[in-house]
Structure formats: C-alpha cells, structure tokens
Enzyme design. Structure first.
Site, PDB file in Angstrom:
ATOM      1  N   ASN A 112       0.794  -1.229   0.000  1.00  0.00           N
ATOM      2  CA  ASN A 112       0.000   0.000   0.000  1.00  0.00           C
ATOM      3  C   ASN A 112       0.831   1.287   0.000  1.00  0.00           C
ATOM      4  O   ASN A 112       0.399   2.295  -0.530  1.00  0.00           O
ATOM      5  CB  ASN A 112      -1.025  -0.012   1.140  1.00  0.00           C
ATOM      6  CG  ASN A 112      -0.420  -0.143   2.495  1.00  0.00           C
ATOM      7  OD1 ASN A 112       0.603  -0.813   2.657  1.00  0.00           O
ATOM      8  ND2 ASN A 112      -1.007   0.479   3.482  1.00  0.00           N
ATOM      9  N   GLY A 185       2.508  -6.151   7.045  1.00  0.00           N
ATOM     10  CA  GLY A 185       1.444  -6.771   6.270  1.00  0.00           C
ATOM     11  C   GLY A 185       0.245  -7.111   7.134  1.00  0.00           C
ATOM     12  O   GLY A 185       0.046  -6.540   8.213  1.00  0.00           O
ATOM     13  N   SER A 186      -0.526  -8.061   6.659  1.00  0.00           N
ATOM     14  CA  SER A 186      -1.797  -8.373   7.319  1.00  0.00           C
ATOM     15  C   SER A 186      -1.608  -9.266   8.545  1.00  0.00           C
ATOM     16  O   SER A 186      -0.570  -9.927   8.695  1.00  0.00           O
ATOM     17  CB  SER A 186      -2.708  -9.080   6.320  1.00  0.00           C
ATOM     18  OG  SER A 186      -2.100 -10.288   5.929  1.00  0.00           O
ATOM     19  N   GLU A 207       4.642  -5.471  11.833  1.00  0.00           N
ATOM     20  CA  GLU A 207       3.825  -4.257  11.664  1.00  0.00           C
ATOM     21  C   GLU A 207       2.544  -4.688  10.973  1.00  0.00           C
ATOM     22  O   GLU A 207       2.520  -4.862   9.760  1.00  0.00           O
ATOM     23  CB  GLU A 207       4.589  -3.223  10.824  1.00  0.00           C
ATOM     24  CG  GLU A 207       5.867  -2.699  11.468  1.00  0.00           C
ATOM     25  CD  GLU A 207       5.601  -1.721  12.603  1.00  0.00           C
ATOM     26  OE1 GLU A 207       4.496  -1.136  12.652  1.00  0.00           O
ATOM     27  OE2 GLU A 207       6.492  -1.540  13.454  1.00  0.00           O
ATOM     28  N   CYS A 241      -2.816   1.516   6.537  1.00  0.00           N
ATOM     29  CA  CYS A 241      -2.979   0.652   7.723  1.00  0.00           C
ATOM     30  C   CYS A 241      -3.563   1.411   8.917  1.00  0.00           C
ATOM     31  O   CYS A 241      -4.282   0.841   9.722  1.00  0.00           O
ATOM     32  CB  CYS A 241      -1.655   0.025   8.101  1.00  0.00           C
ATOM     33  SG  CYS A 241      -0.369   1.228   8.435  1.00  0.00           S
ATOM     34  N   GLU A 329     -10.717  -5.663   9.114  1.00  0.00           N
ATOM     35  CA  GLU A 329     -10.158  -4.389   8.661  1.00  0.00           C
ATOM     36  C   GLU A 329     -10.662  -4.104   7.246  1.00  0.00           C
ATOM     37  O   GLU A 329     -10.638  -4.982   6.382  1.00  0.00           O
ATOM     38  CB  GLU A 329      -8.626  -4.521   8.643  1.00  0.00           C
ATOM     39  CG  GLU A 329      -7.908  -3.298   8.155  1.00  0.00           C
ATOM     40  CD  GLU A 329      -6.392  -3.509   8.083  1.00  0.00           C
ATOM     41  OE1 GLU A 329      -5.907  -4.621   8.352  1.00  0.00           O
ATOM     42  OE2 GLU A 329      -5.706  -2.537   7.750  1.00  0.00           O
TER      43      GLU A 329
HETATM   44  P1  NAD Z   1      -0.070  -9.189   3.083  1.00  0.00           P
HETATM   45  O1  NAD Z   1       0.049  -9.740   4.453  1.00  0.00           O
HETATM   46  O2  NAD Z   1      -0.970  -9.862   2.129  1.00  0.00           O
HETATM   47  O3  NAD Z   1       1.364  -9.180   2.369  1.00  0.00           O
HETATM   48  C1  NAD Z   1       2.528  -8.641   2.969  1.00  0.00           C
HETATM   49  C2  NAD Z   1       3.762  -9.352   2.462  1.00  0.00           C
HETATM   50  O4  NAD Z   1       3.687 -10.725   2.789  1.00  0.00           O
HETATM   51  C3  NAD Z   1       3.943  -9.280   0.939  1.00  0.00           C
HETATM   52  O5  NAD Z   1       5.307  -8.993   0.672  1.00  0.00           O
HETATM   53  C4  NAD Z   1       3.551 -10.661   0.466  1.00  0.00           C
HETATM   54  O6  NAD Z   1       4.305 -11.080  -0.641  1.00  0.00           O
HETATM   55  C5  NAD Z   1       3.863 -11.555   1.660  1.00  0.00           C
HETATM   56  N1  NAD Z   1       2.935 -12.684   1.767  1.00  0.00           N
HETATM   57  C6  NAD Z   1       1.615 -12.701   1.448  1.00  0.00           C
HETATM   58  N2  NAD Z   1       1.070 -13.899   1.750  1.00  0.00           N
HETATM   59  C7  NAD Z   1       2.068 -14.659   2.251  1.00  0.00           C
HETATM   60  C8  NAD Z   1       2.150 -16.006   2.732  1.00  0.00           C
HETATM   61  N3  NAD Z   1       1.085 -16.808   2.735  1.00  0.00           N
HETATM   62  N4  NAD Z   1       3.333 -16.454   3.191  1.00  0.00           N
HETATM   63  C9  NAD Z   1       4.413 -15.645   3.185  1.00  0.00           C
HETATM   64  N5  NAD Z   1       4.402 -14.365   2.725  1.00  0.00           N
HETATM   65  C10 NAD Z   1       3.261 -13.889   2.259  1.00  0.00           C
HETATM   66  O7  NAD Z   1      -0.427  -7.660   3.282  1.00  0.00           O
HETATM   67  P2  NAD Z   1      -0.728  -6.584   2.184  1.00  0.00           P
HETATM   68  O8  NAD Z   1      -1.996  -6.925   1.494  1.00  0.00           O
HETATM   69  O9  NAD Z   1       0.481  -6.323   1.358  1.00  0.00           O
HETATM   70  O10 NAD Z   1      -0.962  -5.288   3.109  1.00  0.00           O
HETATM   71  C11 NAD Z   1      -2.174  -5.019   3.717  1.00  0.00           C
HETATM   72  C12 NAD Z   1      -2.125  -5.307   5.198  1.00  0.00           C
HETATM   73  O11 NAD Z   1      -0.954  -4.812   5.760  1.00  0.00           O
HETATM   74  C13 NAD Z   1      -3.248  -4.627   5.955  1.00  0.00           C
HETATM   75  O12 NAD Z   1      -3.740  -5.504   6.947  1.00  0.00           O
HETATM   76  C14 NAD Z   1      -2.578  -3.443   6.613  1.00  0.00           C
HETATM   77  O13 NAD Z   1      -3.198  -2.974   7.778  1.00  0.00           O
HETATM   78  C15 NAD Z   1      -1.233  -3.986   6.888  1.00  0.00           C
HETATM   79  N6  NAD Z   1      -0.265  -2.917   6.939  1.00  0.00           N
HETATM   80  C16 NAD Z   1       0.297  -2.618   8.123  1.00  0.00           C
HETATM   81  C17 NAD Z   1       1.194  -1.554   8.204  1.00  0.00           C
HETATM   82  C18 NAD Z   1       1.838  -1.173   9.496  1.00  0.00           C
HETATM   83  O14 NAD Z   1       2.771  -0.392   9.436  1.00  0.00           O
HETATM   84  N7  NAD Z   1       1.413  -1.681  10.624  1.00  0.00           N
HETATM   85  C19 NAD Z   1       1.495  -0.820   7.049  1.00  0.00           C
HETATM   86  C20 NAD Z   1       0.894  -1.175   5.865  1.00  0.00           C
HETATM   87  C21 NAD Z   1       0.020  -2.220   5.809  1.00  0.00           C
END
Ligand code: NAD
Length: 453
Positions: A112, A185-186, A207, A241, A329
């Site tokens: 994002n 990530g999530s 995070e 996020c 979320e």
């Molecule tokens: P995501 O968890 O889908 O992906 C994040 C990373 O993990 C990517 O690089 C992806 O390639 C990898 N990934 C995805 N699935 C995986 C798996 N099964 N096994 C290993 N790696 C995997 O998250 P997203 O869609 O990129 O981002 C959105 C989420 O991130 C939202 O929940 C948001 O709140 C959170 N977020 C948090 C912050 C923070 O600073 N706290 C900042 C931005 C986004």
C-alpha cells in the site's frame, strides 16, 4: 536464496558493516540513489494504482528522506556505548551497554506504500550496521521492479539485496536462518511469519493491521474533525494501515457530522482524472470491498467500476456491530458510521475487540482524552487528528496485541535492528573474597549485610 544468505553472512562477519563511517556512507548513498530514481519510482507507483505524484511524494519519499537524514545525524548518539551503574557485589568494575547489529536481516514489505514501507525499515537496518534482504510486495509490480533495479545497480547484494516474488518466494526466504525478520502486512500473514521465525528462533518486528476506531465526542471541533477525517480516510483510497476504519459519533451531532462529511467529500474532488485518488490495488481486492457495502445503508458513494478498479468514497450509516463491514479491517474507501450516547459503551466496545493499531479521539475535554489514553490499549494514535503521528520520527511506530509486535521510525528503528549487549569490565588488582569456597558463616552474614537483607 541459501547462497544469498550465506554471502550476506560472510559479508557481515567480515565486520565491514560495523564502522559508523560505513553506515553513514551507505545511508548517504541510498539517499542520492532514491533521489536519482524518484521520478521513475513515482511513475511506477502511478502505473501500479494511479496514485498521483503529490500523494506519492508526501506519503512515500517524505518519510524516507526524513528518516535517512535523522539516522545520519543521530547515528553516533544512538550507537554510543552507554555506561551504567555497577552493584556493590561487583565492585570495582565498569558496566556498559553496547548496541550491536543483529546480522542478516529480512525486510518484507506491504504494497500500500510500497516505497516507504520497504525503504524505511531498510534504512533502520543499515543504520544499525546490518545487511539487508528486501522482499517488496508482488502486487505493486512496477514499483517493485524499479526498487529492485535501483538497489541491484547500486549496492553489493552481499550487503543489500532484493528478492522479488510472492508467497512461494517469501516462504522459501522464511525458511532461511536470518538474524531478524521485519514484516509489514496483514494479521493472517503475520501469524505465518511469526511461526516461521519461531522455528529458527529469529526475533521479529511485526507491523500488522486491524480496525482503527475514530471517536467523535459532542464537544469536538466538527469542522476540523471532518476535514482531517476525510483526508485520512480517503488518501490512497483508504488503503492505509492506520486509516480510521470506522467512526463512532455522538448521537446529538450525527446529523451535522453527516452534512459536513458530504460537503467535505465533494470539496476534496476525489478522482483518478485529477490524481487526487488511487485505484484499488487489484480486482480481487475491489470485489472484497464491494461485498462489504450494504446498499440500503449507503449514505454517500457506493459506486464502483471493476475494470478501472475504482471505488468512490463511500459512507455507510445506521451500521451495527454485526454488519459485514464491521468484521475485518476494511482497508479501502468505505467508512461505516455508528452512533453512541454513553461514552463508556464505546470504550467497552473497543476494549472487547483486538487492540487497534491506531485510535483517534476528537474532543476538547481533557478528562475524556485522559480516559481514552489510560483505559484503552492501542499501538499509537492521536487526539484531534489522524495519521500524522506516523510522520513524527520521535514517536516509535507499531502495534500492540494482534496489531503488531515491536516498533520503528527514528531511534526506535535503530533499536529494532540492534541487540543491546551488556558487558562488565573488571580489574584484576582487587579480589572480593566472599563468593569463594569454603563458605563460612562470617562470609554469609557479611553478604547479607551488604545486600541489606
Ligand atoms: P499481506 O500480508 O498480504 O502481504 C505482505 C507481504 O507478505 C507481501 O510482501 C507478500 O508477498 C507476503 N505474503 C503474502 N502472503 C504470504 C504467505 N502466505 N506467506 C508468506 N508471505 C506472504 O499484506 P498486504 O496486502 O500487502 O498489506 C495489507 C495489510 O498490511 C493490511 O492488513 C494493513 O493494515 C497492513 N499494513 C500494516 C502496516 C503497518 O505499518 N502496521 C502498514 C501497511 C500495511
């Protein structure tokens, strides 16, 4: 990947990354490299989800440059050996805390804010004297490609490398023995990362996300509140996020709040054509969002265009906690509005759910502000504004509970990638005889007297 990690381990063990002069040189180099690629990266972000240049500069580059400058300026202070006191039983001795780099660090980013969320942790890792493997998101295809090109052209992969890929590649990376994993990530993927890290006993910073509430008290400055809320909710088309996920507004001001909301959303002119908005990152993400919208509860917006991956700023009213939009979320431009009469019920509502990454309260009342800050656990937040705490480098940024583990930005980032080594230095000219055999009563009573027990 195994070979890459081995190469980085060798590089780290050669001690090249440890001198502050090396770290500062690399940080300065990184800044000039980012500047050189700023235009190309901005164009790539636009290709990925039509986010405009103004938004990209503010939300991606601004934070990275500030963090870089701060690290260069403050590094000698952060990395300084800290002298602490020594207890009586160890007299005479000196005691110290020495920050040391952890080693080979993996940074996994979200899509994002694809530049900020990868480079800012990498900056912290480099400042702390580590080597870095960066794994940006596969969803921002163009930005990830430019980031990879930029880093490969300018840095030795033994020091700073990029691995491109999605689940498969990340899973393979997570199998390697890193010294630190920093993940953005999530929540569900955070669990996967944490489990993989546990297998190899690797420290993590996670995070993550979740639902961040925004509460409006009857005494709030509504004009300012709505202006700030509309910006913070719909910037990046709600894919932030720490965006306010849902609103609790006091029943007595609901009507005025909604009227102002309508005017403010119209005034902001959110549109892809004028680059004041962004696309939803994929059709799959758009479909997920559309399913959350209950047409009967739409007050503003609700329109979408699948091929264009566009969802207009949407406000839902008469929302109840059991509605689909209140399950997970949202991470998109949908704002559910709920009303309340008793603030204690709002506090209980938030406390009964996972600890939020961010919490926002709009109120002039000091006692209400105090109540929120002391009674509710949340990662970080603001009184009378949204999002902007993220850009204060002096505030560690991170979640608590399911919204995250650990934090970063500024010195907190340096700490996240450092081990604080405790060391005691003794002299050999004096020996304290009490601990040695044979144990005798006089030694025992003297030790007790020294300990004051
Ligand atoms: P995501 O968890 O889908 O992906 C994040 C990373 O993990 C990517 O690089 C992806 O390639 C990898 N990934 C995805 N699935 C995986 C798996 N099964 N096994 C290993 N790696 C995997 O998250 P997203 O869609 O990129 O981002 C959105 C989420 O991130 C939202 O929940 C948001 O709140 C959170 N977020 C948090 C912050 C923070 O600073 N706290 C900042 C931005 C986004």
């Amino acid at each position: 990947m195994k070979a890459l990690i081995e190469e980085q381990k060798k590089y780290f063990n050669s001690n090249i990354t440890k001198p502050l002069s090396f770290r500062i040189e690399q940080l300065r180099k990184l800044k000039s490299v980012i500047k050189e690629y700023e235009k190309e990266l901005t164009e790539a972000v636009f290709k990925d989800f039509q986010k405009g240049g103004f938004n990209t500069f503010l939300s991606e580059f601004g934070g990275a440059y500030t963090d870089l400058d701060k690290a260069v300026k403050s590094l000698s202070k952060w990395a300084k050996l800290k002298r602490v006191g020594t207890n009586m039983l160890n007299f005479p001795a000196g005691s110290y805390i020495l920050p040391e780099p952890l080693g080979v660090c993996l940074v996994i980013g979200a899509w994002n804010y694809p530049i900020n969320l990868t480079l800012v942790p990498a900056i912290a890792a480099i400042a702390a004297g580590n080597t870095v493997v960066l794994k940006p998101s596969e969803l921002t295809v163009h930005t990830t490609a430019v980031l990879a090109k930029m880093i490969r052209k300018n840095f030795d992969p033994a020091f700073f490398a990029v691995v491109e890929g999605g689940i498969e590649e990340t899973t393979e990376l997570l199998d390697q023995q890193f010294d630190k994993i920093f993940f953005t990530g999530s929540v569900p993927v955070g669990r996967i990362v944490y489990q993989a890290a546990a297998k190899n006993l690797v420290p993590v910073t996670l995070e993550l996300g979740g639902k961040s509430p925004l509460v409006i008290a009857p005494d709030a400055n509504l004009k300012i509140c709505v202006k700030r809320l509309v910006w913070g909710k719909f910037v990046n088309a709600g894919q932030t996020c720490i965006a306010p996920d849902y609103v609790f507004v006091h029943k007595s001001i609901e009507r005025e709040f909604l009227q102002r909301l309508k005017i403010e959303i119209e005034a902001a002119k959110f549109s892809l054509a004028n680059q004041n908005y962004a696309q939803i990152i994929s059709e799959k993400h758009l479909d997920r969002l559309v399913k959350m919208i209950e047409p009967a509860k739409v007050f503003i917006g609700g329109n979408y265009n699948r091929p264009n991956r566009l969802l207009s700023p949407t406000v839902m009213i008469n929302v109840s906690p059991d509605d689909k939009v209140m399950e997970d979320e949202i991470f998109g431009p949908i704002l559910p509005v709920m009303t309340y009469e008793d603030i204690n019920q709002v506090v209980s509502f938030i406390k009964a759910r996972p600890k939020p990454l961010a919490l926002y309260l709009f109120s002039e009342s000091k006692s209400l502000q105090k109540k929120f800050l002391h009674e509710i656990s949340f990662g970080g937040g603001m009184v009378n504004d949204v999002l902007m705490h993220f850009v204060n480098d002096d505030l560690p940024f991170g979640g608590v509970g399911t919204s995250g583990i650990g934090n970063y930005h500024g010195e907190a980032g340096f700490k996240a990638f450092s081990h604080y080594k405790s060391v005691m230095r003794k002299n050999t000219w004096f020996e304290f005889p009490l601990k040695y055999y044979p144990y005798q009563n006089w030694k025992f009573s003297l030790i007790k007297r020294l300990l004051g027990v």
